[in-house]
Design a protein around this motif. Structure first.
Motif, PDB file in Angstrom:
ATOM      1  N   ILE A  96       0.847  -1.199   0.000  1.00  0.00           N
ATOM      2  CA  ILE A  96       0.000   0.000   0.000  1.00  0.00           C
ATOM      3  C   ILE A  96       0.882   1.249   0.000  1.00  0.00           C
ATOM      4  CG2 ILE A  96      -1.594   1.374   1.415  1.00  0.00           C
ATOM      5  CD1 ILE A  96      -2.948  -1.253   2.260  1.00  0.00           C
ATOM      6  N   ARG A  97       1.890   1.242   0.845  1.00  0.00           N
ATOM      7  CA  ARG A  97       2.780   2.405   0.934  1.00  0.00           C
ATOM      8  C   ARG A  97       3.554   2.599  -0.380  1.00  0.00           C
ATOM      9  NH1 ARG A  97       4.184   7.489   2.255  1.00  0.00           N
ATOM     10  NH2 ARG A  97       6.346   7.681   2.918  1.00  0.00           N
ATOM     11  N   GLU A  98       4.026   1.499  -0.937  1.00  0.00           N
ATOM     12  CA  GLU A  98       4.808   1.608  -2.174  1.00  0.00           C
ATOM     13  C   GLU A  98       3.970   2.256  -3.275  1.00  0.00           C
ATOM     14  OE1 GLU A  98       6.905  -2.095  -3.083  1.00  0.00           O
ATOM     15  OE2 GLU A  98       6.830  -1.472  -5.207  1.00  0.00           O
ATOM     16  N   LYS A  99       2.715   1.809  -3.388  1.00  0.00           N
ATOM     17  CA  LYS A  99       1.854   2.398  -4.422  1.00  0.00           C
ATOM     18  C   LYS A  99       1.518   3.846  -4.085  1.00  0.00           C
ATOM     19  CE  LYS A  99      -2.451   1.871  -6.993  1.00  0.00           C
ATOM     20  NZ  LYS A  99      -3.687   1.099  -7.207  1.00  0.00           N
ATOM     21  N   SER A 100       1.274   4.099  -2.808  1.00  0.00           N
ATOM     22  CA  SER A 100       0.943   5.453  -2.376  1.00  0.00           C
ATOM     23  C   SER A 100       2.070   6.427  -2.723  1.00  0.00           C
ATOM     24  CB  SER A 100       0.685   5.429  -0.869  1.00  0.00           C
ATOM     25  OG  SER A 100       0.644   6.718  -0.348  1.00  0.00           O
ATOM     26  N   GLU A 101       3.296   5.975  -2.533  1.00  0.00           N
ATOM     27  CA  GLU A 101       4.446   6.839  -2.863  1.00  0.00           C
ATOM     28  C   GLU A 101       4.466   7.171  -4.355  1.00  0.00           C
ATOM     29  OE1 GLU A 101       7.555   5.216   0.572  1.00  0.00           O
ATOM     30  OE2 GLU A 101       7.889   4.688  -1.511  1.00  0.00           O
ATOM     31  N   ARG A 102       4.170   6.155  -5.155  1.00  0.00           N
ATOM     32  CA  ARG A 102       4.192   6.381  -6.611  1.00  0.00           C
ATOM     33  C   ARG A 102       3.046   7.268  -7.071  1.00  0.00           C
ATOM     34  NH1 ARG A 102       6.046   0.537  -9.032  1.00  0.00           N
ATOM     35  NH2 ARG A 102       8.165   0.724  -8.238  1.00  0.00           N
ATOM     36  N   LEU A 103       1.868   7.072  -6.470  1.00  0.00           N
ATOM     37  CA  LEU A 103       0.730   7.930  -6.822  1.00  0.00           C
ATOM     38  C   LEU A 103       1.053   9.381  -6.475  1.00  0.00           C
ATOM     39  CD1 LEU A 103      -2.122   5.617  -5.449  1.00  0.00           C
ATOM     40  CD2 LEU A 103      -1.905   6.316  -7.847  1.00  0.00           C
ATOM     41  N   GLY A 104       1.655   9.567  -5.300  1.00  0.00           N
ATOM     42  CA  GLY A 104       2.029  10.916  -4.863  1.00  0.00           C
ATOM     43  C   GLY A 104       3.059  11.526  -5.805  1.00  0.00           C
ATOM     44  N   GLN A 105       4.004  10.713  -6.238  1.00  0.00           N
ATOM     45  CA  GLN A 105       5.037  11.214  -7.143  1.00  0.00           C
ATOM     46  C   GLN A 105       4.424  11.655  -8.471  1.00  0.00           C
ATOM     47  OE1 GLN A 105       8.187  11.764  -6.100  1.00  0.00           O
ATOM     48  NE2 GLN A 105       8.264  12.935  -8.018  1.00  0.00           N
ATOM     49  N   LEU A 106       3.419  10.896  -8.931  1.00  0.00           N
ATOM     50  CA  LEU A 106       2.763  11.259 -10.192  1.00  0.00           C
ATOM     51  C   LEU A 106       2.064  12.614 -10.050  1.00  0.00           C
ATOM     52  CD1 LEU A 106       2.087  10.468 -13.098  1.00  0.00           C
ATOM     53  CD2 LEU A 106       0.135   9.158 -12.233  1.00  0.00           C
ATOM     54  N   VAL A 107       1.421  12.819  -8.920  1.00  0.00           N
ATOM     55  CA  VAL A 107       0.795  14.126  -8.657  1.00  0.00           C
ATOM     56  C   VAL A 107       1.869  15.212  -8.757  1.00  0.00           C
ATOM     57  CG1 VAL A 107      -0.314  15.591  -6.913  1.00  0.00           C
ATOM     58  CG2 VAL A 107      -1.055  13.213  -7.192  1.00  0.00           C
ATOM     59  N   ILE A 108       2.975  14.989  -8.067  1.00  0.00           N
ATOM     60  CA  ILE A 108       4.037  16.002  -8.002  1.00  0.00           C
ATOM     61  C   ILE A 108       4.651  16.250  -9.378  1.00  0.00           C
ATOM     62  CG2 ILE A 108       6.359  16.416  -7.073  1.00  0.00           C
ATOM     63  CD1 ILE A 108       5.361  15.164  -4.447  1.00  0.00           C
ATOM     64  N   ASP A 109       4.812  15.204 -10.151  1.00  0.00           N
ATOM     65  CA  ASP A 109       5.377  15.359 -11.503  1.00  0.00           C
ATOM     66  C   ASP A 109       4.461  16.167 -12.416  1.00  0.00           C
ATOM     67  OD1 ASP A 109       7.589  13.936 -10.802  1.00  0.00           O
ATOM     68  OD2 ASP A 109       6.925  12.046 -11.697  1.00  0.00           O
ATOM     69  N   MET A 110       3.181  16.266 -12.044  1.00  0.00           N
ATOM     70  CA  MET A 110       2.232  16.935 -12.934  1.00  0.00           C
ATOM     71  C   MET A 110       1.644  18.219 -12.326  1.00  0.00           C
ATOM     72  SD  MET A 110       0.228  13.677 -14.649  1.00  0.00           S
ATOM     73  CE  MET A 110      -0.632  14.659 -15.871  1.00  0.00           C
ATOM     74  N   VAL A 111       2.297  18.788 -11.321  1.00  0.00           N
ATOM     75  CA  VAL A 111       1.791  20.037 -10.723  1.00  0.00           C
ATOM     76  C   VAL A 111       1.766  21.131 -11.792  1.00  0.00           C
ATOM     77  CG1 VAL A 111       2.212  21.840  -9.001  1.00  0.00           C
ATOM     78  CG2 VAL A 111       2.637  19.444  -8.427  1.00  0.00           C
ATOM     79  N   PRO A 112       0.618  21.780 -11.985  1.00  0.00           N
ATOM     80  CA  PRO A 112       0.532  22.838 -13.006  1.00  0.00           C
ATOM     81  C   PRO A 112       1.499  23.986 -12.711  1.00  0.00           C
ATOM     82  CG  PRO A 112      -1.654  22.237 -12.214  1.00  0.00           C
ATOM     83  CD  PRO A 112      -0.675  21.541 -11.325  1.00  0.00           C
ATOM     84  N   ASP A 113       1.923  24.665 -13.740  1.00  0.00           N
ATOM     85  CA  ASP A 113       2.900  25.741 -13.608  1.00  0.00           C
ATOM     86  C   ASP A 113       2.474  26.811 -12.604  1.00  0.00           C
ATOM     87  OD1 ASP A 113       4.686  24.637 -15.311  1.00  0.00           O
ATOM     88  OD2 ASP A 113       3.845  25.591 -17.103  1.00  0.00           O
ATOM     89  N   ASP A 114       1.184  27.133 -12.564  1.00  0.00           N
ATOM     90  CA  ASP A 114       0.744  28.209 -11.683  1.00  0.00           C
ATOM     91  C   ASP A 114       0.406  27.759 -10.274  1.00  0.00           C
ATOM     92  OD1 ASP A 114       1.138  30.104 -13.568  1.00  0.00           O
ATOM     93  OD2 ASP A 114      -0.915  30.015 -14.354  1.00  0.00           O
ATOM     94  N   MET A 115       0.638  26.491  -9.988  1.00  0.00           N
ATOM     95  CA  MET A 115       0.409  26.023  -8.614  1.00  0.00           C
ATOM     96  C   MET A 115       1.754  25.671  -8.000  1.00  0.00           C
ATOM     97  SD  MET A 115      -3.067  23.747  -8.789  1.00  0.00           S
ATOM     98  CE  MET A 115      -3.808  24.212  -7.224  1.00  0.00           C
ATOM     99  N   ARG A 116       1.768  25.650  -6.650  1.00  0.00           N
ATOM    100  CA  ARG A 116       3.021  25.369  -5.952  1.00  0.00           C
ATOM    101  C   ARG A 116       2.831  24.159  -5.051  1.00  0.00           C
ATOM    102  NH1 ARG A 116       5.264  26.325  -1.173  1.00  0.00           N
ATOM    103  NH2 ARG A 116       3.329  27.196  -0.368  1.00  0.00           N
ATOM    104  N   LEU A 117       3.800  23.263  -5.029  1.00  0.00           N
ATOM    105  CA  LEU A 117       3.750  22.101  -4.143  1.00  0.00           C
ATOM    106  C   LEU A 117       3.804  22.591  -2.696  1.00  0.00           C
ATOM    107  CD1 LEU A 117       3.831  18.999  -3.753  1.00  0.00           C
ATOM    108  CD2 LEU A 117       6.329  19.176  -3.771  1.00  0.00           C
TER     109      LEU A 117
END
Ligand SMILES: *Cc1c(COP(=O)(O)O)cnc(C)c1O
Length: 413
Positions: A309-330
């Motif tokens: 569960i954690r391994e997948k959760s980390e990857r899902l989170g990374q995908l979100v981070i890789d796709m943060v729109p230019d006008d938004m900030r992590l």
């Protein structure tokens, strides 16, 4: 933002060892993308039938006789949580009440055990109910609440905590994973620092239980509480859990003296004389139907196992981070080792963006002051769901389409 091809998400789904678990949930609207499992988990498909049996057969037919079955559910489920989710020992976890009430009971017990210590340490940016409960307890006893101002995005700094610790501190109350940023604390390091000055630590595990492996025993944790309706999918208002390390149990006394904590409960004794075990932190009759709903949900988490569960959760989170729109900030820690199961993004118009996403069939949530919270729960969220949501988000932000929506917020956000 880097360009991530959708094909990449499709490949991640194709090799996802947990992919089959999506079918274990009742998904009545396949077009809906649900990224709010950190607020309310989805309904497991086995739950309605199980509840039906409990309602019709056990309540309807068995009537009061069914208490022979129901009486130990809170402990049995607690032991399963301890084993599969919390890294605790049998007899250290039990389900009862709500997180807020359990927090009150355990914090009051800890304060009563160290009356000479006059300070409680909390995180000013922590979930409000935790702070309110401690404020109330401190006001009643004339204690000082030392509220640390942690970084809104990266969470509490360990040195900042260490600087606040001395022999006057009775209790430290912290969230393992911050509700807003998802910042993940080093539980063992915090416990060690508090123990050095003789203070106890009470952990709020609401956002970690079922999302990140928790190791209460290995990290020498004293006390913990958490809910079962977020990543554990136990249903709205499902009973919460509490954990008290075995050797602390006989020494701590909680403030609500109810008959479910009483020795030989059905002897109906004249005066309160609590058992030495974890049941001494129980109060009254458990909500059996709500408790029942936790059973099939927990079975799924146990079967999948926290490591995957954690391994997948980390990857899902990374995908979100890789796709943060230019006008938004992590607005979450970028380092996966310092982040729980959800990711927050900052934008001055986060509320309207959240509304506009919902209009497109994408459910995330908003948290003050300007955070969009994305919580892809690993058991039922596909990588393509995250990709599609982030793709739509980029569009929305780029075109400012959300500005057509009103900025007023309803009662629940
Ligand atoms: C969800 C949540 C709660 C909820 O408490 P309730 O008593 O169930 O309302 C408490 N603390 C944290 C950190 C949470 O995320």
């Amino acid at each position: 933002m880097v360009a991530v091809p959708r094909r990449l998400a499709e490949e991640l789904d194709a090799t996802d060892p947990l992919a089959g678990f999506r079918d274990e949930f009742l998904i009545t609207d396949p077009g809906l993308i649900y990224l709010d499992g950190n607020s309310l988990g989805r309904l497991p498909s086995a739950t309605p039938a199980f509840l039906d049996t409990v309602v019709r057969d056990e309540w309807g037919t068995g009537l009061v006789r069914s208490w022979h079955t129901w009486i130990d559910w809170a402990n049995r489920l607690g032991d399963r949580l301890a084993e599969h989710v919390l890294g605790a020992q049998p007899g250290e976890v039990v389900l009862s009440d709500s997180t807020t009430v359990n927090l009150y009971k355990l914090a009051a017990a800890a304060l009563a055990a160290a009356p000479e210590r006059r300070t409680v340490v909390v995180d000013a940016e922590d979930f409000p109910t935790d702070r309110y409960v401690l404020e109330g307890l401190a006001a009643e006893r004339g204690l000082t609440v030392h509220a640390l101002r942690s970084d809104l995005d990266t969470g509490l700094d360990l040195d900042q905590l260490r600087a606040a610790l001395d022999e006057d501190v009775a209790l430290v109350v912290l969230s393992h994973v911050s509700y807003r940023s998802g910042a993940l604390l080093d539980m063992a390091a915090v416990n060690a620092a508090a123990h050095e000055v003789g203070a106890l630590v009470l952990w709020d595990l609401c956002h970690s239980a079922g999302a990140v492996p928790v190791r209460l025993t290995d990290s020498a944790a004293d006390l913990a509480v958490g809910c079962t309706y977020k990543y554990l999918n136990g249903g709205p208002g499902a009973p919460a859990f509490l954990y008290v390390r075995a050797e602390l149990q006989p020494a701590l006394r909680q403030p609500i003296w109810g008959w479910f904590g009483q020795r030989d409960q059905f002897e109906m004794g004249q005066h309160y004389d609590p058992v030495d075990q974890v049941d001494r932190f129980l109060v009254g009759t458990p909500p059996v139907l709500s408790l029942a709903a936790v059973d099939p949900a927990l079975a799924l988490v146990a079967r999948a196992g926290l490591p995957l569960i954690r391994e997948k959760s980390e990857r899902l989170g990374q995908l979100v981070i890789d796709m943060v729109p230019d006008d938004m900030r992590l607005a979450s820690p970028a380092d996966v080792g310092r982040r729980g199961g959800h990711v927050s993004l900052e934008h001055p118009d986060a509320w309207r963006i959240c509304r506009a996403l919902a209009d497109s069939g994408i459910i995330c949530d908003y948290r003050v002051p300007d955070r969009l919270r994305i919580g892809p729960s690993p058991l039922y969220t596909r990588f393509v769901d995250v990709w599609d949501a982030m793709d739509r988000l980029r569009d929305l932000v780029a075109t400012k389409e959300y500005t057509r929506l009103p900025s007023e917020r309803p009662r629940v956000t």
